[in-house]
Design a protein around this motif. Structure first.
Motif, PDB file in Angstrom:
ATOM      1  N   SER A 172       0.712  -1.128   0.094  1.00 12.81           N
ATOM      2  CA  SER A 172       0.097  -0.074   0.029  1.00 12.81           C
ATOM      3  C   SER A 172       0.749   1.305  -0.141  1.00 12.81           C
ATOM      4  N   PRO A 173       1.878   1.471   0.957  1.00 10.63           N
ATOM      5  CA  PRO A 173       2.618   2.566   0.928  1.00 10.63           C
ATOM      6  C   PRO A 173       3.478   3.007  -0.546  1.00 10.63           C
ATOM      7  N   LEU A 174       3.793   1.910  -1.163  1.00 11.29           N
ATOM      8  CA  LEU A 174       4.399   2.074  -2.385  1.00 11.29           C
ATOM      9  C   LEU A 174       3.605   2.479  -3.526  1.00 11.29           C
ATOM     10  N   LEU A 175       2.295   1.889  -3.547  1.00 15.20           N
ATOM     11  CA  LEU A 175       1.331   2.289  -4.434  1.00 15.20           C
ATOM     12  C   LEU A 175       0.962   3.748  -4.222  1.00 15.20           C
ATOM     13  N   ALA A 176       1.018   4.159  -2.982  1.00 13.83           N
ATOM     14  CA  ALA A 176       0.417   5.244  -2.749  1.00 13.83           C
ATOM     15  C   ALA A 176       1.764   6.480  -3.303  1.00 13.83           C
ATOM     16  N   ASN A 177       2.854   6.203  -3.085  1.00 14.24           N
ATOM     17  CA  ASN A 177       3.971   6.935  -3.613  1.00 14.24           C
ATOM     18  C   ASN A 177       3.903   6.931  -5.083  1.00 14.24           C
ATOM     19  N   ILE A 178       3.509   5.772  -5.928  1.00 16.61           N
ATOM     20  CA  ILE A 178       3.156   5.715  -7.387  1.00 16.61           C
ATOM     21  C   ILE A 178       2.259   6.877  -7.796  1.00 16.61           C
ATOM     22  N   MET A 179       1.404   6.903  -6.906  1.00 15.39           N
ATOM     23  CA  MET A 179       0.222   7.920  -7.135  1.00 15.39           C
ATOM     24  C   MET A 179       0.728   9.234  -6.950  1.00 15.39           C
ATOM     25  N   LEU A 180       1.178   9.579  -5.936  1.00 22.37           N
ATOM     26  CA  LEU A 180       1.656  11.066  -5.555  1.00 22.37           C
ATOM     27  C   LEU A 180       3.127  11.456  -6.319  1.00 22.37           C
ATOM     28  N   ASN A 181       3.665  10.267  -7.093  1.00 18.82           N
ATOM     29  CA  ASN A 181       4.676  10.524  -7.911  1.00 18.82           C
ATOM     30  C   ASN A 181       4.336  11.653  -8.981  1.00 18.82           C
ATOM     31  N   GLU A 182       3.185  11.548  -9.346  1.00 18.76           N
ATOM     32  CA  GLU A 182       2.471  12.465 -10.304  1.00 18.76           C
ATOM     33  C   GLU A 182       2.364  13.731  -9.817  1.00 18.76           C
ATOM     34  N   LEU A 183       2.186  14.167  -8.765  1.00 18.29           N
ATOM     35  CA  LEU A 183       2.050  15.216  -7.954  1.00 18.29           C
ATOM     36  C   LEU A 183       3.616  15.894  -7.990  1.00 18.29           C
ATOM     37  N   ASP A 184       4.425  15.181  -7.484  1.00 16.06           N
ATOM     38  CA  ASP A 184       5.966  15.440  -7.760  1.00 16.06           C
ATOM     39  C   ASP A 184       6.322  16.218  -8.951  1.00 16.06           C
ATOM     40  N   LYS A 185       6.070  15.034  -9.906  1.00 21.23           N
ATOM     41  CA  LYS A 185       6.280  15.698 -11.315  1.00 21.23           C
ATOM     42  C   LYS A 185       5.849  16.909 -11.641  1.00 21.23           C
ATOM     43  N   GLU A 186       4.488  17.193 -11.355  1.00 18.73           N
ATOM     44  CA  GLU A 186       3.753  18.187 -11.584  1.00 18.73           C
ATOM     45  C   GLU A 186       4.558  19.657 -10.932  1.00 18.73           C
ATOM     46  N   MET A 187       4.986  19.326  -9.740  1.00 18.11           N
ATOM     47  CA  MET A 187       5.377  20.554  -8.959  1.00 18.11           C
ATOM     48  C   MET A 187       6.864  20.629  -9.463  1.00 18.11           C
ATOM     49  N   GLU A 188       7.677  19.722  -9.838  1.00 22.92           N
ATOM     50  CA  GLU A 188       8.989  19.957 -10.485  1.00 22.92           C
ATOM     51  C   GLU A 188       8.783  20.654 -11.666  1.00 22.92           C
ATOM     52  N   GLN A 189       7.831  20.326 -12.618  1.00 24.81           N
ATOM     53  CA  GLN A 189       7.522  21.166 -13.798  1.00 24.81           C
ATOM     54  C   GLN A 189       7.453  22.563 -13.638  1.00 24.81           C
ATOM     55  N   ARG A 190       6.679  23.001 -12.437  1.00 24.48           N
ATOM     56  CA  ARG A 190       6.255  24.188 -12.129  1.00 24.48           C
ATOM     57  C   ARG A 190       7.626  25.004 -11.582  1.00 24.48           C
ATOM     58  N   GLY A 191       8.510  24.370 -11.568  1.00 30.18           N
ATOM     59  CA  GLY A 191       9.792  24.792 -10.495  1.00 30.18           C
ATOM     60  C   GLY A 191       9.589  25.268  -9.283  1.00 30.18           C
ATOM     61  N   LEU A 192       8.874  24.372  -8.532  1.00 31.76           N
ATOM     62  CA  LEU A 192       8.533  24.579  -7.088  1.00 31.76           C
ATOM     63  C   LEU A 192       9.359  23.776  -6.114  1.00 31.76           C
ATOM     64  N   ASN A 193       9.744  24.511  -5.038  1.00 33.44           N
ATOM     65  CA  ASN A 193      10.495  24.078  -4.076  1.00 33.44           C
ATOM     66  C   ASN A 193       9.359  23.234  -3.032  1.00 33.44           C
ATOM     67  N   PHE A 194       9.462  21.948  -2.935  1.00 28.33           N
ATOM     68  CA  PHE A 194       8.618  21.303  -2.259  1.00 28.33           C
ATOM     69  C   PHE A 194       9.329  20.122  -1.428  1.00 28.33           C
ATOM     70  N   VAL A 195       8.826  19.596  -0.481  1.00 25.01           N
ATOM     71  CA  VAL A 195       9.354  18.257   0.152  1.00 25.01           C
ATOM     72  C   VAL A 195       7.798  17.485   0.506  1.00 25.01           C
ATOM     73  N   ARG A 196       8.014  16.357   0.182  1.00 23.68           N
ATOM     74  CA  ARG A 196       6.804  15.278   0.522  1.00 23.68           C
ATOM     75  C   ARG A 196       7.221  14.110   1.338  1.00 23.68           C
ATOM     76  N   TYR A 197       6.500  13.726   2.498  1.00 23.71           N
ATOM     77  CA  TYR A 197       6.620  12.659   3.230  1.00 23.71           C
ATOM     78  C   TYR A 197       5.211  11.939   3.165  1.00 23.71           C
ATOM     79  N   ALA A 198       5.200  11.059   2.423  1.00 24.50           N
ATOM     80  CA  ALA A 198       3.833   9.950   2.157  1.00 24.50           C
ATOM     81  C   ALA A 198       2.886  11.266   1.479  1.00 24.50           C
ATOM     82  N   ASP A 199       1.794  11.255   2.155  1.00 22.53           N
ATOM     83  CA  ASP A 199       0.848  12.204   1.693  1.00 22.53           C
ATOM     84  C   ASP A 199       0.759  13.546   2.226  1.00 22.53           C
ATOM     85  N   ASP A 200       2.002  13.623   3.135  1.00 22.25           N
ATOM     86  CA  ASP A 200       2.057  15.132   3.700  1.00 22.25           C
ATOM     87  C   ASP A 200       3.167  15.942   2.836  1.00 22.25           C
ATOM     88  N   CYS A 201       2.354  17.082   2.350  1.00 17.87           N
ATOM     89  CA  CYS A 201       3.380  17.757   1.291  1.00 17.87           C
ATOM     90  C   CYS A 201       3.438  19.277   1.704  1.00 17.87           C
TER      91      CYS A 201
END
Length: 336
Positions: free
Chosen positions: A109-138
């Motif tokens: 389950s945690p791995l599947l969650a990271n696969i889903m939220l990796n899409e959010l990571d990629k979106e934030m990276e494309q926008r040039g944002l500085n971020f930190v994510r731990y599981a679903d806490d971003c």
């Protein structure tokens, strides 16, 4: 679950963003806090704190399987993951089918969650944002309030429309570091060092105190050696988690409180006035003083904050096995 997770982890580890820390090998919450501090101290002192509402219970199966299908081509693996997602749960001895969400408690389950939220990571990276994510806490760190509000609007739209997840707008907010609680940590500006630093958040401290009070309850019918053992486990675990934070003064206060409550447990354990006087004399107190204190009645707090300190000293409690929070923190602390 474990076998599938072992197969998928090395494949997806290469895809996950460097600033994603939750449920990943050789990564931890403390690393996330240190990264966040570094970004804040570079001038990104407006925080977008996004809270995903019941994340593990609201993951869309079809969207998740579509993401997995982009990388995993083995039909058997895809089939097993789908069966895991729809395996359902038991509620009051009755089977309930799962149509959304990932079952919690397993390795997958945690791995599947990271696969889903990796899409959010990629979106934030494309926008040039500085971020930190731990599981679903971003949290996202930007340089101005206007930018923070714009990021909140845009990412909320992306999360709800593209990922099919729900943002909890009650808990999500735009704030300065001093108003933030992230992974149990709070943040403050150190005027001497001229930079932001981390410390245990007030709510985390209150949870520690509540647990400590429970372990040092005078009416808990357990011997004091067991109480000390459980206290040591609590202290070591808490310090090991918050060791990157600044809390020397806090440790001094908590040490004092713990010793005071443990002395009350010892006084209560002695039960009768006669036995208390006898034990005080054994510990080196003059006979007259011992009897005067032992027969003071029910003034337990008064005795334990005064006279008892001179015979049940901090050193004696340490020899009994009690760990000092200050000493353990000084030994384990990591400067960030």
């Amino acid at each position: 679950q474990q076998a599938i997770a072992q197969v998928l982890t090395p494949i997806y580890e290469k895809q996950f963003h460097d600033h994603s820390y939750g449920f990943r090998p050789d990564r931890c919450a403390q690393q996330a806090i240190i990264t966040a501090l570094n970004l804040m101290n570079e001038g990104n002192d407006w925080i977008v704190d996004i809270d995903l509402e019941k994340f593990f219970d609201t993951v869309n199966h079809d969207k998740l399987m579509t993401l997995i299908g982009r990388t995993i081509k083995e039909g058997d693996v895809i089939s097993i993951i789908r069966k895991f997602l729809v395996s359902g749960i038991m509620v009051d001895d009755e089977y309930k089918e799962a149509v959304i969400g990932t079952p919690q408690g397993g390795n997958l389950s945690p791995l599947l969650a990271n696969i889903m939220l990796n899409e959010l990571d990629k979106e934030m990276e494309q926008r040039g944002l500085n971020f930190v994510r731990y599981a679903d806490d971003c949290i996202i760190m930007v340089g101005s309030e206007m930018s923070a509000k714009r990021v909140m609007r845009n990412l909320t739209k992306f999360i709800e429309e593209k990922l099919g997840l729900k943002v909890n707008m009650t808990k999500s907010k735009v704030d300065r570091p001093s108003g933030l609680k992230y992974l149990g940590f709070g943040f403050y500006f150190d005027s001497k060092a001229h930079q932001l630093k981390a410390k245990p958040h007030e709510k985390s401290v209150e949870k520690f105190k509540a647990r400590m009070r429970k372990l040092t309850c005078r009416n808990w019918g357990i011997d004091n050696a067991h109480k000390v053992k459980k206290l040591n486990e609590l202290i070591r675990g808490w310090i090991n988690y918050f060791k990157i934070g600044s809390m020397k003064t806090l440790c001094v206060k908590l040490d004092k409180n713990i010793r005071f409550r443990l002395r009350m447990c010892i006084w209560k354990h002695w039960k009768t006035s006669q036995n208390r006087a006898k034990n005080l004399i054994k510990l080196g107190m003059y006979k007259e003083d011992a009897y005067a204190i032992a027969y003071t009645g029910a003034r337990i707090a008064h005795v334990c904050s005064g006279a008892l300190n001179y015979v049940i000293t901090n050193k004696r409690l340490a020899s009994f096995g009690l760990v000092s929070m200050l000493d353990y923190y000084t030994e384990r602390c990591v400067k960030c």
